[in-house]
Design a protein around this motif. Structure first.
Motif, PDB file in Angstrom:
ATOM      1  N   ARG A  45      11.717  26.135 -14.735  1.00 15.32           N
ATOM      2  CA  ARG A  45      10.689  25.442 -13.808  1.00 15.32           C
ATOM      3  C   ARG A  45       9.720  25.247 -13.296  1.00 15.32           C
ATOM      4  N   GLY A  46       9.397  25.685 -14.296  1.00 15.19           N
ATOM      5  CA  GLY A  46       7.998  25.183 -14.462  1.00 15.19           C
ATOM      6  C   GLY A  46       7.040  24.236 -14.765  1.00 15.19           C
ATOM      7  N   GLY A  47       7.965  22.967 -15.246  1.00 14.13           N
ATOM      8  CA  GLY A  47       7.404  21.634 -16.546  1.00 14.13           C
ATOM      9  C   GLY A  47       7.322  22.113 -17.652  1.00 14.13           C
ATOM     10  N   GLY A  48       7.239  23.648 -17.838  1.00 10.14           N
ATOM     11  CA  GLY A  48       7.770  23.705 -19.419  1.00 10.14           C
ATOM     12  C   GLY A  48       8.261  23.935 -20.119  1.00 10.14           C
ATOM     13  N   CYS A  49       8.825  24.121 -21.454  1.00 12.39           N
ATOM     14  CA  CYS A  49      10.223  24.434 -22.228  1.00 12.39           C
ATOM     15  C   CYS A  49      10.097  25.795 -23.102  1.00 12.39           C
ATOM     16  N   GLU A  50      11.738  26.310 -23.364  1.00 13.59           N
ATOM     17  CA  GLU A  50      11.363  27.468 -23.523  1.00 13.59           C
ATOM     18  C   GLU A  50      12.778  27.335 -24.655  1.00 13.59           C
ATOM     19  N   PHE A  51      12.459  27.260 -26.740  1.00  8.89           N
ATOM     20  CA  PHE A  51      13.949  27.282 -26.708  1.00  8.89           C
ATOM     21  C   PHE A  51      13.956  28.960 -26.790  1.00  8.89           C
ATOM     22  N   LEU A  52      15.554  28.320 -26.238  1.00 13.67           N
ATOM     23  CA  LEU A  52      16.447  29.503 -26.977  1.00 13.67           C
ATOM     24  C   LEU A  52      17.937  29.761 -28.185  1.00 13.67           C
ATOM     25  N   GLY A  53      17.872  30.949 -28.816  1.00  9.13           N
ATOM     26  CA  GLY A  53      18.480  30.809 -29.961  1.00  9.13           C
ATOM     27  C   GLY A  53      18.199  31.564 -30.917  1.00  9.13           C
ATOM     28  N   GLY A  54      18.939  31.315 -32.125  1.00  8.85           N
ATOM     29  CA  GLY A  54      17.415  32.213 -32.925  1.00  8.85           C
ATOM     30  C   GLY A  54      17.387  31.364 -34.170  1.00  8.85           C
ATOM     31  N   VAL A  55      15.798  31.027 -33.957  1.00  9.69           N
ATOM     32  CA  VAL A  55      15.657  30.736 -35.186  1.00  9.69           C
ATOM     33  C   VAL A  55      13.832  30.784 -35.290  1.00  9.69           C
ATOM     34  N   PRO A  56      13.841  31.150 -36.780  1.00 14.04           N
ATOM     35  CA  PRO A  56      12.331  31.683 -36.720  1.00 14.04           C
ATOM     36  C   PRO A  56      11.219  30.621 -35.969  1.00 14.04           C
ATOM     37  N   GLU A  57      10.216  31.817 -35.596  1.00 14.65           N
ATOM     38  CA  GLU A  57       9.301  31.076 -35.198  1.00 14.65           C
ATOM     39  C   GLU A  57       8.762  29.899 -36.630  1.00 14.65           C
ATOM     40  N   ALA A  58       8.341  30.117 -37.162  1.00 16.85           N
ATOM     41  CA  ALA A  58       8.065  29.700 -38.687  1.00 16.85           C
ATOM     42  C   ALA A  58       8.497  27.879 -38.259  1.00 16.85           C
ATOM     43  N   TYR A  59      10.048  27.639 -38.152  1.00 14.95           N
ATOM     44  CA  TYR A  59      10.848  26.635 -38.361  1.00 14.95           C
ATOM     45  C   TYR A  59      10.515  25.859 -36.921  1.00 14.95           C
ATOM     46  N   ARG A  60      10.021  26.731 -35.618  1.00 19.10           N
ATOM     47  CA  ARG A  60       9.859  25.936 -34.247  1.00 19.10           C
ATOM     48  C   ARG A  60       8.621  25.130 -34.859  1.00 19.10           C
ATOM     49  N   ALA A  61       7.521  25.742 -35.287  1.00 21.73           N
ATOM     50  CA  ALA A  61       6.443  25.679 -35.131  1.00 21.73           C
ATOM     51  C   ALA A  61       5.893  24.247 -36.140  1.00 21.73           C
TER      52      ALA A  61
END
Length: 326
Positions: free
Chosen positions: A78-94
């Motif tokens: 709602r604030g205009g950002g984004c969020e990852f939902l679900g089980g993926v390790p932070e290293a992959y996302r980054a």
């Protein structure tokens, strides 16, 4: 249904974009695939889960199949950002922030939606759109055969963030009364499980062990029809069968094995998930036999039968040793 027809269903469902709370594209594809089948009724509960009922003849309700329509992904806030939902390790996302493809209010990894290669299906969201596609294919095949049957296929939302869809269905009393639950999933191979050697009858997951009677009934059908079936504990992850059992409803699980679970490849590489088409075809055949056949024998029928065969096989040894026990 032949494998080519099944592949058409897989492509229609697996190629749809999805993320937790944004499953509407998948739901629309499922509704399109099932419309016009006279044996089918479709309703949505208050959360948007799709509840499909196949009924022909006077068969007693025994099973409710279940698969979820979401896959880990990015969602706008709602604030205009984004969020990852679900089980993926932070290293992959980054390491892969530049590989996000946005579809309106949600994003997925920029991967091919659907590809066929060397006996496999590759997709950005095999988990669990393959399970959804199998349920659709089973209903279509039952209708094509004009098979008598009475079962539900549940297509749930927001599984990847804690089984929210099936839990809402249970809390509101929308789960089919009197049915045992059979969760259809895609799972990482562990404990000696091998992709390409048949679906896995999942005796449990990371959270619980599944119902003995349900599990043995499925195994008995596979044995009777000589369908390939692996029987293993897949405890790397958890599935909706555990959530259903927590509400006192008997549950079982069958999984198709996949590579690159949640798109996590070697190192921190994001890759398409991959399943074996023959495994999917054998799972569809198993489910049609389960749902169209007579009621399954009691849970220990196969075991008692095997023990009886062994007793007859060794009757001569028993007779020979009788005098020594006098």
């Amino acid at each position: 249904m032949n494998k080519r027809a099944l592949e058409g269903v897989l492509e229609a469902i697996v190629s749809q974009p999805t993320a937790p709370f944004h499953e509407y594209h998948v739901r629309a594809a499922i509704q399109e695939a099932l419309k016009g089948i006279k044996e089918v009724g479709m309703v949505q509960d208050s959360f948007g889960n799709l509840i499909v009922h196949y009924k022909k003849g006077r068969a007693k309700l025994r099973w409710a199949l279940g698969a979820h329509m979401d896959h880990p992904g990015w969602v706008r806030t709602r604030g205009g950002g984004c969020e990852f939902l679900g089980g993926v390790p932070e290293a992959y996302r980054a390491a892969n922030m530049e590989r996000i493809q946005w579809i309106g209010e949600f994003g997925m990894w920029d991967l091919p939606p659907y590809e066929r290669w060397n006996g496999s299906v590759l997709g950005r969201a095999c988990d669990d759109l393959v399970g959804c596609a199998i349920q659709v294919a089973v209903i279509q095949e039952m209708a094509r055969r004009e098979a008598a049957g009475n079962f539900y296929a549940l297509f749930t939302r927001a599984e990847e963030v804690g089984f929210l869809g099936i839990s809402r269905m249970l809390a509101e009393g929308a789960f089919p009364e009197g049915a045992a639950f059979l969760c259809l999933e895609t799972s990482a191979p562990v404990g000696g499980a091998r992709k390409g050697e048949g679906p896995v009858l999942r005796v449990g997951d990371r959270l619980s062990i599944f119902d003995q009677a349900c599990t043995s009934a499925i195994e008995a059908v596979a044995h009777a029809h000589q369908f390939p079936l692996q029987r293993l504990l897949l405890d790397r992850g958890a599935c909706e069968a555990s959530a259903v059992q927590a509400h006192g409803i008997p549950a079982a699980g069958v999984s198709l094995l996949l590579e690159n679970y949640h798109n996590c490849g070697e190192g921190t590489r994001i890759e398409p998930e991959k399943i074996d088409v023959e495994d999917a075809f054998n799972l569809m055949r198993l489910l049609v036999a389960l749902l169209a056949g007579p009621p399954e024998p009691d849970s220990y029928h196969v075991l008692r039968q095997r023990i009886g065969e062994l007793g007859r096989k060794h009757a001569a040894h028993e007779k020979h040793a009788e005098g020594l026990w006098a």
